[in-house]
Design an enzyme around this catalytic site. Structure first.
Site, PDB file in Angstrom:
ATOM      1  CD  GLU A 109      -2.630   1.420   2.517  1.00  0.00           C
ATOM      2  OE1 GLU A 109      -2.296   0.784   3.529  1.00  0.00           O
ATOM      3  OE2 GLU A 109      -3.568   2.236   2.494  1.00  0.00           O
ATOM      4  CE  LYS A 114       3.640   0.384   5.156  1.00  0.00           C
ATOM      5  NZ  LYS A 114       2.552   0.258   4.152  1.00  0.00           N
ATOM      6  NE  ARG A 133       4.419  -7.672   9.773  1.00  0.00           N
ATOM      7  CZ  ARG A 133       3.223  -7.171   9.433  1.00  0.00           C
ATOM      8  NH1 ARG A 133       2.184  -7.415  10.200  1.00  0.00           N
ATOM      9  NH2 ARG A 133       3.085  -6.415   8.374  1.00  0.00           N
TER      10      ARG A 133
END
Length: 567
Positions: free
Chosen positions: A37, A273, A263
């Site tokens: 994204e 983020k 992850r």
RNA sequence: UGGGGCGUCGCCAAGCGGUAAGGCUCGGGUCUUUGGAACCCGCACUCGGAGGUUCGAAUCCUCCCGCCCCAGCCA
């Protein structure tokens, strides 16, 4: 057997693909995708996914698409689109013609939604967001059906069309898939698949005021592109039934297989983020590309090479277990890469002046030095030597412990590629008592660093001629956080309370070998006995050279000291 | 107390019924004009726990324990 740099160590995703290939699934095609994204900068965790997806495609003769998952105009920016492409390319991967955006599919997605409505599998809900939340139930209690759930197909079609035309305000209606409000899987309780956002999109402008949500968009985008293996992270595991539901109900070109893996987490840093953004916004670091950041651009500025990052991603493996990889492994990968490639130079970070009292005044010699003992083809260079030189402060001790075998009063050491010297005197600052200068004698017979009589010294020091030294600024970096897990609960305070106050140390009067004057950006050097350094991409100029320490060399002396075993 | 995952050495991670790979870290050593690199040696009688099946289990079965994810009109 392995044509790529991958270790060949298999992992479960590779195994799945191999089995699919053997079974003749997808006509032997392997098409993956990396779907960021565009709402932030890429970090080392993304690198794991990039290496996985592009690596798998390369390994099996397939291809990997770069697709921007840009369905939320409120969060996404063109700036990120550009940085992401730059970072993926820098890492060494190429999507060729296959650059896509979920927004490319808005028309098709809309048509699919209409189809769903036509089948009675989707409806326009007019509950408010809060009401929808209440109706959804909880983890342990089933949800209730919305009063709008049984609108007729025609009414739904009409309302959805009017949503698209912009007749309603944000939040007035949403489109929901009609699945099962009692499902134990929350994602299946009539998930919202379209919402109204009266907001321009960075690519489609003001064409749309309704935007599809992830669960509807992602699976269909995969199907449209002919993706065979849709690799994502663990938190989407619960979404897989929905992914499959959409593709089963609708007539799509294919039905990709979603596969989830864990992850990456790294010690001594944060990866979300949101937290990275806070570090930037609160000025803790200088920006997304601060050399202490785990972002791709930060690592790049720090001096990490694409090769070292790819190698790291290969070594950490791919599995479903949540794990935290030690930062030391990343550093190991960088050292391993740079050891064989980086030209060697001498640089004195914390200078201590040495006068070689029996060396002729005004004499200057040029001594030959090997550029890289790991790769003789890199040749040699000449290094200027003179009566006054600088050595590292840490390489001298007035009262050394037993295991310190560098320079101290009366001791003899070798100056790399130069001469054996013996410390005969030391000069102290009258006020502070600090040693400010050393007097040494040299043995002319040891020119080049060899002793004709076979005499041994225990240490070899790096040095720089005082007269010819290049003055430079050097930035020493360390972990951003002192604690291996900055997000650990308890202990009070949030992760910012665990910042390492010494994550950056700026040194201003470093003395470097003159050859470093024409250092070029995006290159790397070993400063012998210290570590690997690179010119700072942003701040380095010929007039004011600035170097970043990428990683130290392994330092067993420092380790002994730290363990208190130096005596 | 719903659902979905996961638990193998300090950190990663192979293993898929035949008697615990490998890497990083760590410890010891050889060599060395980088206390670097390279090389050698060492490092899980045991696989979250307890039962069971089997000639044989990390691998199969049962129960238990722990950790992660899910109640966005985020992705």
């Amino acid at each position: 057997m392995n044509t790529n740099e991958s270790s060949g160590a298999s992992h479960f995703i590779r195994n799945i693909i191999r089995e699919d290939l053997e079974a003749g699934k997808n006509d032997g095609r392997v098409i993956t995708r990396f779907p960021p994204e565009p709402n932030g900068y890429l970090h080392i965790g993304h690198a794991k996914s990039i290496c996985l997806n592009f690596g798998l495609a390369r390994e099996f003769g397939g291809r990997c698409h770069l697709r921007f998952d840009d369905t939320n105009p409120a969060k996404e920016e063109v700036e990120y689109i550009e940085s992401i492409q730059e970072d993926v390319r820098w890492l060494g991967f190429d999507w060729g013609e296959h650059l896509y955006h979920a927004s490319d599919y808005f028309d098709e997605l809309y048509d699919y939604a209409v189809q769903l409505i036509g089948m009675g599998k989707a409806y326009v809900d007019s509950l408010t967001a809060e009401e929808i939340r209440e109706y959804r139930g909880t983890l342990t209690q089933p949800g209730r059906e919305s009063p709008y759930r049984n609108r007729s197909v025609d009414e739904n079609l009409d309302l959805f069309e009017r949503m698209r035309r912009g007749e309603f305000e944000d939040g007035e209606h949403v489109l929901r898939a009609k699945i099962d409000m009692a499902s134990p899987n929350m994602n299946m309780r009539d998930p919202t698949i379209y919402r109204i956002r009266r907001m321009p999109h960075h690519r489609t402008g003001d064409k749309w005021v309704i935007y599809p949500l992830y669960d509807f968009t992602h699976c269909l985008s995969d199907a449209i592109e002919g993706i065979t293996h849709s690799v994502c992270t663990l938190e989407f595991e619960d979404h897989r039934p929905l992914y499959d539901w959409v593709l089963d109900v609708l007539q799509t070109p294919c039905h990709p297989q979603q596969i989830e893996f864990a992850r990456l987490n790294l010690t001594h840093t944060v990866m979300s983020k949101r937290k990275l953004l806070r570090l930037v916004q609160e000025g803790v670091v200088s920006g997304w590309d601060d050399p202490r950041m785990p972002t791709i651009s930060g690592l790049r500025r720090r001096g990490y090479t694409p090769e070292s990052i790819r190698n790291f991603c290969d070594r950490i493996g791919v599995a479903k277990r949540n794990s935290v990889v030690e930062f030391a492994l990343l550093e190991y990968c960088l050292r391993q890469d740079l050891n064989r490639r980086a030209p060697r130079y001498m640089g004195v970070l914390k200078p201590l002046k040495v006068v070689i009292v029996n060396y002729p005044e005004g004499l200057e010699e040029n001594l030959e030095a090997i550029n890289n003992p790991e790769d003789i083809s890199m040749g040699t260079r000449m290094v200027p030597f003179s009566r006054e030189i600088y050595i590292e402060r840490d390489d001298f001790m007035e009262n050394p412990p037993k295991k310190f075998y560098r320079l101290s009063p009366g001791k003899e050491v070798r100056l790399r590629y130069a001469y054996f010297i013996t410390c005969v005197d030391l000069i102290k600052d009258e006020k502070t008592g600090e040693v400010v200068e050393l007097h040494c004698t040299y043995d002319p017979a040891t020119r080049g660093g060899d002793s004709p009589d076979g005499r041994k010294v225990k240490a070899t020091l790096h040095w720089v001629s005082a007269k010819k030294a290049l003055n430079a600024e050097v930035r020493l970096y360390d972990h951003l956080f002192t604690q291996s897990d900055p997000e650990e609960e308890g202990a009070g305070g949030d992760f910012l309370a665990r910042l390492n106050p010494r994550s950056l140390e700026v040194l201003h009067d470093c003395k470097l070998e003159p050859g470093l004057a024409d250092a070029s950006k995006e290159s790397f050097y070993q400063f012998e006995r210290l570590g690997y350094f690179c010119p700072d991409i942003k701040d380095f100029t010929l007039e004011h050279p600035v170097f970043n320490r990428s990683v130290t060399l392994r330092d067993t002396w420092a380790k002994l000291q730290k363990a208190g075993k130096a005596d």
